[in-house]
Design a protein around this motif. Structure first.
Motif, PDB file in Angstrom:
ATOM      1  N   ILE A 185      -0.321  40.895 -20.984  1.00  5.09           N
ATOM      2  CA  ILE A 185      -0.566  39.422 -21.287  1.00  5.09           C
ATOM      3  C   ILE A 185       0.695  38.725 -21.666  1.00  5.09           C
ATOM      4  O   ILE A 185       1.259  39.079 -22.635  1.00  5.09           O
ATOM      5  CB  ILE A 185      -1.535  39.456 -22.497  1.00  5.09           C
ATOM      6  N   ILE A 186       1.183  37.920 -20.857  1.00  6.50           N
ATOM      7  CA  ILE A 186       2.328  37.390 -21.156  1.00  6.50           C
ATOM      8  C   ILE A 186       2.024  35.773 -21.248  1.00  6.50           C
ATOM      9  O   ILE A 186       1.288  34.939 -20.898  1.00  6.50           O
ATOM     10  CB  ILE A 186       3.467  37.021 -19.948  1.00  6.50           C
TER      11      ILE A 186
ATOM     12  N   LEU B  64      -0.557  31.783 -16.433  1.00  2.86           N
ATOM     13  CA  LEU B  64      -0.329  32.160 -17.809  1.00  2.86           C
ATOM     14  C   LEU B  64      -1.106  31.209 -18.906  1.00  2.86           C
ATOM     15  O   LEU B  64      -1.121  30.117 -18.541  1.00  2.86           O
ATOM     16  CB  LEU B  64       1.154  32.209 -18.200  1.00  2.86           C
ATOM     17  N   SER B  65      -1.442  31.639 -19.849  1.00  4.53           N
ATOM     18  CA  SER B  65      -2.163  31.057 -21.085  1.00  4.53           C
ATOM     19  C   SER B  65      -0.851  30.491 -21.951  1.00  4.53           C
ATOM     20  O   SER B  65       0.060  31.107 -22.035  1.00  4.53           O
ATOM     21  CB  SER B  65      -2.913  31.918 -22.047  1.00  4.53           C
ATOM     22  N   VAL B  66      -1.095  29.379 -22.220  1.00  7.58           N
ATOM     23  CA  VAL B  66       0.022  28.869 -23.099  1.00  7.58           C
ATOM     24  C   VAL B  66      -0.503  28.312 -24.443  1.00  7.58           C
ATOM     25  O   VAL B  66      -1.441  27.772 -24.530  1.00  7.58           O
ATOM     26  CB  VAL B  66       0.525  27.322 -22.405  1.00  7.58           C
TER      27      VAL B  66
ATOM     28  N   SER C 251       6.908  37.450 -15.541  1.00 11.29           N
ATOM     29  CA  SER C 251       5.493  37.840 -15.320  1.00 11.29           C
ATOM     30  C   SER C 251       5.538  38.968 -14.265  1.00 11.29           C
ATOM     31  O   SER C 251       4.671  39.901 -14.475  1.00 11.29           O
ATOM     32  CB  SER C 251       4.888  36.575 -14.850  1.00 11.29           C
ATOM     33  N   GLY C 252       6.242  38.968 -13.159  1.00  9.39           N
ATOM     34  CA  GLY C 252       6.153  39.814 -11.953  1.00  9.39           C
ATOM     35  C   GLY C 252       6.639  41.266 -12.604  1.00  9.39           C
ATOM     36  O   GLY C 252       6.045  42.308 -12.379  1.00  9.39           O
TER      37      GLY C 252
ATOM     38  N   ARG D 102       1.003  42.695 -25.219  1.00 12.87           N
ATOM     39  CA  ARG D 102       1.183  41.333 -25.271  1.00 12.87           C
ATOM     40  C   ARG D 102       2.791  41.082 -25.465  1.00 12.87           C
ATOM     41  O   ARG D 102       3.492  41.368 -26.229  1.00 12.87           O
ATOM     42  CB  ARG D 102       0.429  40.959 -26.392  1.00 12.87           C
ATOM     43  N   ILE D 103       3.223  39.902 -24.773  1.00 13.61           N
ATOM     44  CA  ILE D 103       4.612  39.724 -24.333  1.00 13.61           C
ATOM     45  C   ILE D 103       4.549  37.995 -25.024  1.00 13.61           C
ATOM     46  O   ILE D 103       3.774  37.373 -24.419  1.00 13.61           O
ATOM     47  CB  ILE D 103       5.081  39.828 -22.901  1.00 13.61           C
ATOM     48  N   TRP D 104       5.330  37.630 -25.714  1.00 14.18           N
ATOM     49  CA  TRP D 104       5.384  36.316 -26.180  1.00 14.18           C
ATOM     50  C   TRP D 104       6.724  35.516 -25.979  1.00 14.18           C
ATOM     51  O   TRP D 104       7.762  36.507 -26.140  1.00 14.18           O
ATOM     52  CB  TRP D 104       5.014  36.145 -27.928  1.00 14.18           C
TER      53      TRP D 104
END
Length: 408
Positions: A317-318, A341-343, A303-304, A222-224
């Motif tokens: 998951i970014i 991406l989810s925001v 992301s890439g 998980r990346i925030w």
């Protein structure tokens, strides 16, 4: 240093796939090669009314961009003014600012023969983050939804509303529709609008690929990516607790109108970021605070590269979140839209104007805002996904070919 190396806006592996690798931005001072009115006027369809969607909250910038845009809109154009929260009938300072904005917007519309309608979305909703979804459903039933030239003015619109609106227009991809976004940007004024309380973190409707944050606590890497803004620590703490990220890549504006803006934000959040969350200083991301396409490119790069480097460990998951300016929020929208991406959002139930600042100071700052117009769909992108754009009437008239890096 992350396994992907330093984050930059240049990523040759993904550049050819970017929707907005070539983009069009206009600002009143011409910083990006075009003026605000020049770009907006080029999107107008001859002898056809436009649709202008704007916010009418208490933010004193609500009518700044509209005042500049109105003379360029054809007579009879529709203006839908959205009141995010009904406070104009109250006695508060914010109510007074909202009434003033509404009166000014009506005067501008009458002066330029525009048809203005004030709309309050979903008055009974308990969570304002669903206002955007409600508004899209409402407007899709109207004839003006098919207008060939649409401008979404986000100056006084909450992210939950303009994220949903802009995504809906992009998703439809109507042939011949010119989609533009306007914003009156001033981060000094952003700092004088203070949130009161924090909503439980959740993904914004339309930018939710994962259900809930809690569902992700045991999933993948998980990346925030939080976009920093003044006085939003409670929101960031709530998201960090709910999301439990493995890595955090904070975004700070640089360059910015205030050269020390990035430093002041890092200092403000220093204890949270470095002592509590143990963020690696080399993970910070710097994005142009005045050009959303810069952050858009960064999000695609992150992301890439993360997905490729961490593929052996399972899904990556970014999740970005936006706590800063409207323009940087738009950069998050564009990057999340293209990279799927989810925001996450942990906005406030209410917001107020800084009680220590006078009305005069706030109005003066609003007048110093610089309207920006971004062209998101239409003529400049008719050759997408090919990188060579045809000459639009605007480019033919000016002799300027829009290309990546023009904003620098």
């Amino acid at each position: 240093m992350s396994p992907m190396g330093e984050f930059t806006t240049e990523d040759p592996l993904s550049a050819s796939r970017r929707r907005w690798i070539d983009h069009v931005v206009g600002r009143v001072d011409g910083r990006f090669g075009f003026g605000f009115e020049e770009i907006l006027g080029a999107g107008v369809r001859p002898n056809v009314p436009s649709l202008y969607v704007m916010g009418l909250g208490f933010d004193p910038r609500a009518t700044v961009a509209f005042d500049v845009a109105a003379p360029a809109l054809p007579k009879g154009s529709r203006v839908i003014a959205i009141v995010p929260k009904a406070t104009s009938s109250g006695e508060s300072r914010e109510s007074a600012f909202q009434r003033r904005n509404q009166e000014h917007a009506q005067a501008i519309a009458e002066k330029h023969s525009l048809d203005l309608e004030v709309v309050q979305p979903n008055p009974g909703a308990l969570d304002t983050r669903f206002h955007g979804v409600w508004l899209v459903r409402e407007l899709r039933e109207r004839q003006e939804w098919a207008t060939p030239h649409v401008v979404v003015d986000i100056s006084s619109l909450p992210s939950a509303i303009f994220f949903a609106l802009i995504r809906a227009f992009l998703d439809e991809g109507a042939d011949g529709r010119q989609l533009q976004v306007a914003a009156a940007e001033n981060h000094w004024l952003d700092d004088l609008i203070l949130d009161s309380g924090t909503l439980a973190p959740q993904f914004l409707p339309g930018f939710n690929l994962h259900g809930s944050l809690e569902d992700l606590r045991d999933e993948g890497t998980r990346i925030w990516v939080p976009v920093l803004g003044h006085a939003r620590q409670a929101q960031m703490e709530a998201i960090s607790s709910a999301f439990a990220p493995h890595e955090i890549c904070p975004v700070v504006p640089f360059p910015a109108p205030d050269p020390r803006r990035g430093d002041s934000l890092v200092a403000e959040y220093g204890e949270l970021l470095f002592d509590t969350l143990e963020v690696d200083a080399q993970k910070f991301i710097y994005a142009d605070g005045s050009n959303p396409f810069d952050l858009y490119k960064v999000l695609l790069t992150i992301s890439g590269r993360y997905s490729t480097a961490l593929e052996p460990l399972g899904p990556t998951i970014i999740v970005p979140s936006t706590h800063g300016s409207k323009l940087l929020s738009l950069g998050v929208l564009l990057g999340a839209y293209e990279a799927d991406l989810s925001v996450v959002n942990a906005g406030a139930p209410t917001s107020v104007l800084d009680p220590e600042s006078t009305d005069g100071t706030i109005r003066d700052l609003a007048e110093e805002s610089r309207p920006t117009c971004l062209w998101l769909a239409g003529e400049p992108y008719e050759q997408w996904p090919h990188r060579t754009l045809r000459q639009t009437p605007l480019q033919e008239a000016t002799g300027v070919q829009v290309s990546e890096g023009q904003e620098r």
